[in-house]
Design an enzyme around this catalytic site. Structure first.
Site, short mmCIF file in Angstrom:
data_model
loop_
_atom_site.label_atom_id
_atom_site.label_comp_id
_atom_site.label_asym_id
_atom_site.label_seq_id
_atom_site.Cartn_x
_atom_site.Cartn_y
_atom_site.Cartn_z
N GLU A 6 -19.75 -13.50 -11.79
CA GLU A 6 -18.75 -12.53 -11.36
C GLU A 6 -17.45 -12.55 -12.15
O GLU A 6 -16.75 -11.54 -12.21
CB GLU A 6 -18.47 -12.71 -9.86
CG GLU A 6 -19.65 -12.20 -9.05
CD GLU A 6 -19.68 -12.71 -7.63
OE1 GLU A 6 -19.44 -11.92 -6.73
OE2 GLU A 6 -19.95 -13.90 -7.42
N THR A 30 -30.60 -12.67 -13.65
CA THR A 30 -29.53 -13.36 -14.36
C THR A 30 -30.03 -14.51 -15.22
O THR A 30 -29.34 -14.95 -16.12
CB THR A 30 -28.55 -13.94 -13.33
OG1 THR A 30 -29.33 -14.63 -12.34
CG2 THR A 30 -27.77 -12.84 -12.64
MO1 MOS Z 1 -22.14 -11.18 -5.25
S1 MOS Z 1 -21.02 -9.56 -4.70
O1 MOS Z 1 -21.34 -12.38 -4.35
O2 MOS Z 1 -23.72 -10.86 -4.94
#
Ligand code: MOS
Length: 754
Positions: A720, A473
């Site tokens: 997310e 990420t």
């Molecule tokens: Mo995420 S599903 O909290 O790695």
């Protein structure tokens, strides 16, 4: 703080290593004398292993052992141990002969090469005492039970305010329906892998593909009865995880168990198929909703009941109704979660667990109600905007810019241009139906205690370390940017290291919390280090700054400089470039190789504020009017997720989240054979994930947000929120295009025909 680096679209620090193959993923770290382990899996879903004939396998050249429930060493049965789900997922690691799901690990073949181990695993003959498995969720609903509280983030299993039942009965407009989603699997690019090395009989080193090196350390320490500091976990690079690499699964504990038994390092690397079976998934879920509004388009009641399956041995709740409790102002609200135990593996966290699925039903239901009321879906949401958090006794938000997201998103997307009537728009060639859809995105801001250490070296560069991990990420990159600005150094003078439990403890990289938690710890450590260096300077007789107050100096590019407040009566402080010295000067005078500060971040203000990110998703779909094929034509996502640390990695995270949602909405489905509980499509040929051709042009925008309450850097986390609202926005667009409401994922063309 001066922030020349934070927010910049800095390229990934580790990008060069990755594209040249120099980045070593966990399975690639060479360990001499490593033995390869291959899992042997059950071919029944319920029963016992009666006998395993391993003689032929053990005779193969190069085979060292075959571990089974009958010969595997017994692990201590202690709190947090292998049988205690509180320490993580409860896992089956050859401690007994019970089989709870198809493809459960029931043995490990160990050989000098991977190929020999595969061959040996195939030669093992297993005899079972088989029981009929429970595989179907709906037909077993009578066995549903309420899970033990709490569920996600200390939320109650059920929550009720007001009287939803009678308010629904009195509502002017009402929608009552069920939204369904199937099991979905994570499918990160990098498969799970663990190499376990016992350095001594009491000290274990593990190279693991994990989203939480410290979680893995604590879990393995508990399982093997070791003090935590006798377990070292290393993970320098990850090729994604999406939650599947959060818990410690069977293969990790088994690698350590086999290594202990053989007295040699053991590597167990899962195949794609193995990941489908033994590393969690998003559970099958029925969401029964009933929403009611008054004639003015104000919500009066929401009911949201969730039914999912669970394994026989553990508990995971997809907390899908939690978002319905908080997203809109609504006086009467009831929500619940019920589980049914089946002979299927244990479900687990998958990108935005709860919110990704919950927003499908919530935002689909909101669209249905908006159509019922003949109110524009954006306007309907604005009318029901929650100015405080209704799920937490109207606690104020730490910050919220959802209205701005709707407005900017609608503007950029051109929402006002569409004809709201279903089946009213077509492409110029007339062949494709055009649909517009939108939904709200929302994800809680999670923060956990975290630590970091920062050192200023004698050459004027800094080394910053935290025991976190980079899922791909951009953790290496954003931590470097935070450190640079907090210290007053250019990014090229910072070296940030992660991926080793020898570094300070941090939480797992889940719940979008790494930037907010470990980023804050890095900020605190670097800020404290800068202060320490300034103090060392002003307190040292040999420093040109001696005797000055720390408040009278500033740090620019690693140089501590006197700020001249005497100009214009102090209204325009001026940097005095003549009086000052560098960090390197300060460190060198100490006679030590470096000056070091370790610092912690501890979350605060949780009792005062409700903390969430918000956003708005807008999309256009084209639906083939003859064949029902669905193409996503374009996407606009606007988010207010706190401070953006890196414009490039942030955009990538949000695009990635939306693409993940496109997969969930249109493609992904794990199919179980209802007769025996076996997954029939555990591969990327038959389980479809989005590829380039499935992904439209995407526009991502941010609403600038300053949040002084969440943490010292104002960061909320963006891993997310991108996926939330995506399924609903797409289903809503498909409805607008075709007039057909598909409430069952994935939305495939067969569901549009007939
Ligand atoms: Mo995420 S599903 O909290 O790695």
């Amino acid at each position: 703080m001066n922030t020349p680096s934070i927010g910049q679209p800095l390229d990934r620090i580790d990008g060069w290593l990755k594209v040249t193959g120099g980045a070593r993923y966990s399975a690639e770290i060479p360990v001499s004398g490593v033995v390869h382990g291959v899992l042997i899996r059950s071919t029944i879903a319920n029963g016992r292993v009666a006998a395993m004939d391993i003689a032929a396998a053990e005779k193969l050249p190069g085979v060292l052992a075959v571990l089974t429930p009958f010969n595997a060493p017994r692990l201590p049965d202690k709190p947090g141990g292998v049988n205690d789900p509180r320490g993580g997922r409860r896992i089956s690691v050859l401690q007994n002969d019970r089989v709870f799901y198809y493809n459960q690990p029931i043995g490990v073949a160990l050989a000098e090469t991977f190929e020999r181990a595969v061959h040996a695993a195939e030669l093992v003959n297993v005899r079972y005492d088989e029981q009929p498995p429970l595989v179907d969720l709906l037909s077993n609903e009578s066995r549903a039970y309420a899970p033990r509280p709490p569920i996600s983030r200390d939320r109650p299993v059920d929550q009720s305010r007001g009287d939803a039942a009678s308010a629904l009965a009195d509502a002017a407009a009402r929608v009552e329906t069920t939204y369904f989603e199937p099991v979905e699997n994570h499918n990160p690019m990098e498969p799970h892998a663990t190499t376990a090395v016992w350095e001594t009989p009491e000290r274990l080193t593990v190279y693991d593909a994990t989203q939480g090196i410290h979680n893995t350390r604590h879990r393995l320490a508990n399982i093997f009865g070791l003090p935590p500091d006798h377990v070292r976990v290393i993970c320098y690079f990850l090729g994604g995880g999406f939650g599947s690499k959060g818990p410690v699964w069977e293969h990790t504990a088994l690698a350590a168990l086999c290594a202990q038994k053989l007295g040699r390092p053991v590597k167990i690397a899962l195949s794609r198929q193995g990941m489908f079976n033994n590393t969690g998934f998003r559970p099958e879920l029925y969401q029964r909703i009933a929403f009611g509004a008054d004639a003015d388009g104000r919500l009066v009641a929401q009911r949201h009941e969730c039914l999912q399956h669970n394994s026989m041995i553990d508990e995971f709740v997809e907390s899908a109704s939690v978002v319905t409790r908080m997203l809109y102002q609504c006086p009467h609200n009831y929500s619940s979660h019920r589980l049914v135990r089946l002979n299927i593996g244990t479900p687990s966290y998958m990108r935005a667990p709860g919110e990704a699925s919950g927003t499908f039903a919530l935002e689909g239901g909101m669209d249905e109600l908006a159509y019922e009321l003949k109110i524009d879906p954006v306007e309907f949401r604005l009318r029901n905007h929650a100015d405080t958090d209704p799920s937490e006794n109207d606690k104020p938000w730490s910050s919220k810019h959802l209205k701005e997201c709707y407005q900017l998103g609608a503007e950029k997307f051109g929402w006002a241009k569409h004809n709201p009537h279903p089946r009213s728009m077509r492409t110029a060639d007339g062949r494709w139906l055009v649909g517009y859809g939108m939904a709200t995105a929302s994800y809680p801001t999670r923060r956990s205690p975290s630590s970091a250490v920062a050192r200023l070296l004698a050459d004027g560069t800094a080394l910053v370390q935290a025991g976190t991990q980079d899922l791909g990420t951009g953790t290496y990159t954003i931590m470097t940017q935070i450190a640079a600005d907090a210290l007053g150094l250019p990014v090229w003078k910072i070296r940030f290291e992660l991926g080793d439990t020898l570094f300070p403890e941090t939480p797992g990289s889940g719940g979008s919390q790494t930037a907010a938690s470990t980023g804050s710890a890095v900020f605190n450590a670097c800020t404290a280090l800068k202060q320490r260096l300034v103090e060392l300077a002003v307190n040292d007789l040999r420093s040109p700054l001696h005797g000055k107050s720390p408040g009278d100096v500033n740090v620019v590019n690693g140089r501590i400089q006197l700020v001249d407040f005497s100009v214009n009566g102090g209204s325009e402080p001026r940097q005095d470039n003549w009086i000052g010295e560098t960090f390197a000067d300060v460190v060198q005078r100490t006679g030590q190789p470096f000056v070091e500060v370790k610092a912690d971040f501890k979350p605060a203000n949780g009792e005062k504020f409700s903390m969430h990110s918000f956003g708005a998703q807008f999309c256009e779909v084209h639906v083939d009017s003859d064949l029902g094929r669905i193409r996503v034509a374009r996407w606009t996502g606007v988010f207010a997720p706190g401070k953006i640390l890196n414009a490039k990695t942030a955009r990538s995270q949000l695009i990635g989240g939306i693409i993940y949602g496109i997969g969930m909405a249109l493609l992904e489905e794990t199919v179980y054979d209802k007769r025996d509980g076996r997954i029939v499509n555990p591969n990327l040929a038959e389980y479809h994930v989005p590829v380039n051709a499935d992904v439209p042009q995407m526009e991502i925008a941010f609403v600038e947000e300053e949040d002084p309450h969440i943490n010292p850097i104002g960061v909320k986390g963006i891993g997310e929120i991108g996926i939330t609202g995506v399924c609903a926005a797409l289903a809503n667009a498909v409805f607008h295009a075709t007039g057909k409401r598909v409430r069952e994922l994935p939305i495939t063309l067969d569901k549009l025909l007939g």
